[in-house]
Design a protein around this motif. Structure first.
Motif, mmCIF file in Angstrom:
data_model
loop_
_atom_site.group_PDB
_atom_site.id
_atom_site.type_symbol
_atom_site.label_atom_id
_atom_site.label_comp_id
_atom_site.label_asym_id
_atom_site.label_seq_id
_atom_site.Cartn_x
_atom_site.Cartn_y
_atom_site.Cartn_z
ATOM 1 N N GLU A 141 0.864 -1.175 0.000
ATOM 2 C CA GLU A 141 0.000 0.000 0.000
ATOM 3 C C GLU A 141 0.903 1.227 0.000
ATOM 4 O O GLU A 141 1.771 1.389 0.871
ATOM 5 C CB GLU A 141 -0.914 -0.007 1.218
ATOM 6 C CG GLU A 141 -1.938 -1.130 1.194
ATOM 7 C CD GLU A 141 -2.987 -0.986 2.272
ATOM 8 O OE1 GLU A 141 -2.692 -0.350 3.319
ATOM 9 O OE2 GLU A 141 -4.101 -1.502 2.082
ATOM 10 N N THR B 222 -0.207 7.821 -0.650
ATOM 11 C CA THR B 222 -0.296 8.858 -1.684
ATOM 12 C C THR B 222 0.125 10.221 -1.161
ATOM 13 O O THR B 222 0.752 11.010 -1.888
ATOM 14 C CB THR B 222 -1.736 8.933 -2.224
ATOM 15 O OG1 THR B 222 -2.197 7.609 -2.519
ATOM 16 C CG2 THR B 222 -1.816 9.781 -3.467
ATOM 17 N N SER C 297 -4.443 8.338 -8.084
ATOM 18 C CA SER C 297 -4.983 9.048 -6.930
ATOM 19 C C SER C 297 -5.200 8.059 -5.793
ATOM 20 O O SER C 297 -5.173 6.834 -5.997
ATOM 21 C CB SER C 297 -6.327 9.709 -7.288
ATOM 22 O OG SER C 297 -6.190 10.582 -8.382
ATOM 23 N N ARG C 298 -5.458 8.589 -4.624
ATOM 24 C CA ARG C 298 -5.750 7.729 -3.475
ATOM 25 C C ARG C 298 -6.931 6.825 -3.796
ATOM 26 O O ARG C 298 -7.941 7.251 -4.346
ATOM 27 C CB ARG C 298 -6.064 8.581 -2.252
ATOM 28 C CG ARG C 298 -6.424 7.765 -1.029
ATOM 29 C CD ARG C 298 -6.654 8.647 0.173
ATOM 30 N NE ARG C 298 -5.428 9.312 0.575
ATOM 31 C CZ ARG C 298 -5.388 10.517 1.157
ATOM 32 N NH1 ARG C 298 -6.506 11.191 1.364
ATOM 33 N NH2 ARG C 298 -4.237 11.037 1.512
ATOM 34 N N PHE D 290 -2.817 2.575 -3.903
ATOM 35 C CA PHE D 290 -2.496 3.903 -3.377
ATOM 36 C C PHE D 290 -3.515 4.281 -2.315
ATOM 37 O O PHE D 290 -4.724 4.233 -2.563
ATOM 38 C CB PHE D 290 -2.449 4.919 -4.523
ATOM 39 C CG PHE D 290 -1.209 4.778 -5.362
ATOM 40 C CD1 PHE D 290 -0.096 5.562 -5.111
ATOM 41 C CD2 PHE D 290 -1.157 3.821 -6.366
ATOM 42 C CE1 PHE D 290 1.058 5.409 -5.855
ATOM 43 C CE2 PHE D 290 -0.002 3.665 -7.126
ATOM 44 C CZ PHE D 290 1.109 4.448 -6.869
ATOM 45 N N VAL D 291 -3.040 4.577 -1.130
ATOM 46 C CA VAL D 291 -3.916 4.817 0.027
ATOM 47 C C VAL D 291 -3.684 6.217 0.589
ATOM 48 O O VAL D 291 -2.739 6.875 0.266
ATOM 49 C CB VAL D 291 -3.693 3.757 1.117
ATOM 50 C CG1 VAL D 291 -4.038 2.378 0.620
ATOM 51 C CG2 VAL D 291 -2.266 3.793 1.644
#
Length: 261
Positions: A94, A97, A241-242, A260-261
């Motif tokens: 993970e 971002t 993006s997140r 992406f977190v």
């Protein structure tokens, strides 16, 4: 040429932008006479500050080695930056971002060096002989300088826009596979966004390793055994993006996935 004070001040701005995940005005807008050598000097001061702060250098990235990337950025020559230990992720990770600015993903191969490689006359054959193995990788771009109107001077000073690297698990020696034909299908949230083959990087992805050895020789350095060299993207950058799920299928070299977190 910029003065040492200007170089140090810009390196400080970039260090602060890295810490706060911000963006600074273009260097070339404020210093229109800045040169490529100035930009590498800025990067060098920034790099040394990072190392003094406890970060460990694990390798270097090469950028802008393919026509796809040069056309996407409007920059027509390769560049390089450095990679630190806290920027390397494994497939399945993970990715935070918020750690990055202007976040994009590129498709690459990375090379681990079995022995040192020095210029100024390094060839592709020399690079292949020095490489221990190739491994698929995704690069996460991280741009701290405004993108509109930037030049290679801005990009180099900003550590060639390097943010992080996600490594796959399949490792191949250069004599085990024709690296030119390693494919990639890059998808975001299940939709294929980019495709390519590794020959898009200077005709052979390891050509970039030879280029890098010759380039750093101009700065009195060489590539060291154990370093990872991220050889340049063979697709255009993909914005993320997140919440985005990213997957890249490298055919015989396996799959990389991250979120992406």
């Amino acid at each position: 040429m910029l003065s040492p004070d200007d170089i140090a001040a810009i390196a400080g701005e970039l260090a602060e932008a890295d810490r706060t995940h911000g963006v600074i005005p273009r260097i070339t807008a404020r210093y229109p006479d800045a040169t490529v050598e100035d930009s590498y000097a800025i990067q060098g001061v920034w790099r040394d500050r990072m190392i003094a702060g406890g970060r460990r250098l694990v390798g270097r990235k090469i950028g802008l080695t393919s026509r796809a990337m040069q056309q996407a950025t409007g920059i027509t020559e390769p560049d390089y930056g450095v990679m630190f230990d806290d920027t390397v992720f494994d497939s399945g990770a993970e990715i935070p971002t918020a750690r990055f600015s202007n976040v994009r993903v590129e498709v690459e191969l990375a090379f681990a060096l079995a022995r040192p490689l020095a210029g100024p006359d390094c060839t592709l054959a020399d690079a292949l002989a020095a490489i221990d193995y190739a491994v698929p990788a995704l690069e996460v771009l991280n741009s701290h300088i405004e993108l509109e109107g930037r030049t290679i001077v801005d990009t180099i000073a900003d550590n060639a826009a390097y943010g992080a690297m996600v490594l796959g698990t399949e490792r191949r020696r250069p004599d085990e596979i024709d690296l030119r034909w390693v494919p990639a299908l890059l998808s975001r949230n299940g939709e294929i966004e980019e495709t390519g083959v590794a020959a898009g990087v200077l005709g052979h992805p390891a050509t970039g390793v030879a280029w890098l050895a010759n380039k750093v020789a101009q700065h009195g350095a060489r590539l060291e055994a154990g370093e990872l060299i991220l050889a340049g993207s063979f697709t255009r950058p993909m914005w993320v993006s997140r919440g985005d799920e990213v997957r890249c299928d490298y055919g015989p070299m396996g799959v990389i996935a991250c979120r992406f977190v």
